[in-house]
Design a protein around this motif. Structure first.
Motif, short mmCIF file in Angstrom:
data_model
loop_
_atom_site.label_atom_id
_atom_site.label_comp_id
_atom_site.label_asym_id
_atom_site.label_seq_id
_atom_site.Cartn_x
_atom_site.Cartn_y
_atom_site.Cartn_z
N LYS A 33 0.83 -1.20 0.00
CA LYS A 33 0.00 0.00 0.00
C LYS A 33 0.87 1.26 0.00
O LYS A 33 0.54 2.25 -0.66
N GLU A 34 2.00 1.21 0.73
CA GLU A 34 2.89 2.36 0.75
C GLU A 34 3.52 2.61 -0.61
O GLU A 34 3.75 3.75 -1.00
N ARG A 35 3.84 1.53 -1.31
CA ARG A 35 4.43 1.69 -2.65
C ARG A 35 3.37 2.04 -3.69
O ARG A 35 3.70 2.31 -4.84
N ARG A 36 2.12 1.96 -3.30
CA ARG A 36 1.00 2.23 -4.20
C ARG A 36 1.05 1.34 -5.43
O ARG A 36 0.87 1.79 -6.56
N ALA A 37 1.34 0.09 -5.17
CA ALA A 37 1.46 -0.88 -6.26
C ALA A 37 0.09 -1.13 -6.91
O ALA A 37 0.01 -1.29 -8.12
N ARG A 38 -0.93 -1.14 -6.12
CA ARG A 38 -2.27 -1.36 -6.64
C ARG A 38 -3.28 -0.93 -5.60
O ARG A 38 -2.92 -0.58 -4.48
N GLU A 39 -4.54 -1.04 -5.93
CA GLU A 39 -5.61 -0.74 -4.98
C GLU A 39 -5.69 -1.92 -4.01
O GLU A 39 -6.10 -3.01 -4.39
N ILE A 40 -5.32 -1.71 -2.78
CA ILE A 40 -5.11 -2.83 -1.86
C ILE A 40 -5.97 -2.76 -0.61
O ILE A 40 -5.89 -3.65 0.22
N ASP A 41 -6.82 -1.77 -0.50
CA ASP A 41 -7.62 -1.61 0.72
C ASP A 41 -8.55 -2.80 0.95
O ASP A 41 -8.73 -3.25 2.09
N ALA A 42 -9.14 -3.34 -0.10
CA ALA A 42 -10.04 -4.49 0.04
C ALA A 42 -9.25 -5.72 0.51
O ALA A 42 -9.73 -6.51 1.34
N SER A 43 -8.03 -5.88 0.00
CA SER A 43 -7.20 -7.02 0.41
C SER A 43 -6.79 -6.91 1.87
O SER A 43 -6.72 -7.90 2.59
N ILE A 44 -6.54 -5.69 2.32
CA ILE A 44 -6.17 -5.49 3.73
C ILE A 44 -7.36 -5.82 4.63
O ILE A 44 -7.20 -6.45 5.68
N ALA A 45 -8.55 -5.42 4.23
CA ALA A 45 -9.75 -5.73 5.03
C ALA A 45 -9.96 -7.24 5.11
O ALA A 45 -10.27 -7.78 6.19
#
Length: 182
Positions: A33-45
């Motif tokens: 998420k810090e590298r902004r590689a992709r949209e990752i908020d759903a994966s973190i949840a």
């Protein structure tokens, strides 16, 4: 190897996977998420929900009580042998009575001789008589059409009447130039 060994190995594998997820999954997702590689908020949840379920205490398994085996007086595996087949073995004074008995006994199928399957070799074909289907016509009915239309119903039939030679009377030899009657 016993069942307990496999169950213990499976439990150890599950624990090792759970520890790996708890140690490595969240840091890897936060770094992405810090590298902004992709949209990752759903994966973190989803990862937080997974970690919550992994941290829940697991109920201890209840031991299964052993079953008591009730023995019976008649614990034979074979069905009783018919008297006429036994008579081949015990009632005969000729040489080769044992071979006659074995041949007569071998003619019967295993389900007629035993109450249940004793070897895995008998799994194929056990009670095959009950499940046998009637034979059906092959080639999608074409053989039946040929048999009913092309072949004769009975054996060789006599020639039809118009094939026979004329009965009695005069016959003549005719050519294209003249016709002479005899």
């Amino acid at each position: 190897m016993s069942h307990a060994f496999y169950a213990d190995a499976w439990q150890k594998s599950k624990r090792r996977d759970r520890v790996w997820y708890q140690e490595n999954l969240m840091p890897a997702l936060l770094a992405a998420k810090e590298r902004r590689a992709r949209e990752i908020d759903a994966s973190i949840a989803l990862a937080e929900e997974l970690l919550r379920t992994l941290e829940e205490p697991v109920a201890k398994p209840q031991p299964v009580p052993t079953h008591d085996i009730i023995t019976s007086e008649d614990d034979s595996l074979m069905k009783p042998i018919e008297p006429e087949i036994l008579n081949l073995l015990y009632g005969c004074t000729e040489k080769g009575a044992a071979q006659q008995y074995l041949k007569a006994r071998n003619k019967k199928s295993p389900e007629d001789k035993f109450y249940f399957r004793l070897t895995t070799n008998w799994d194929y074909g056990w009670q095959q008589k009950q499940s046998r289907l009637k034979p059906r016509d092959v080639n999608r009915g074409r053989c039946a059409i040929l048999r009913d239309t092309f072949y004769r119903k009975s054996n060789v039939a006599p020639d039809p009447p118009h094939y026979s030679s004329p009965a009695g009377g005069e016959f003549s030899i005719c050519s294209e130039y003249s016709c002479n009657a005899n």
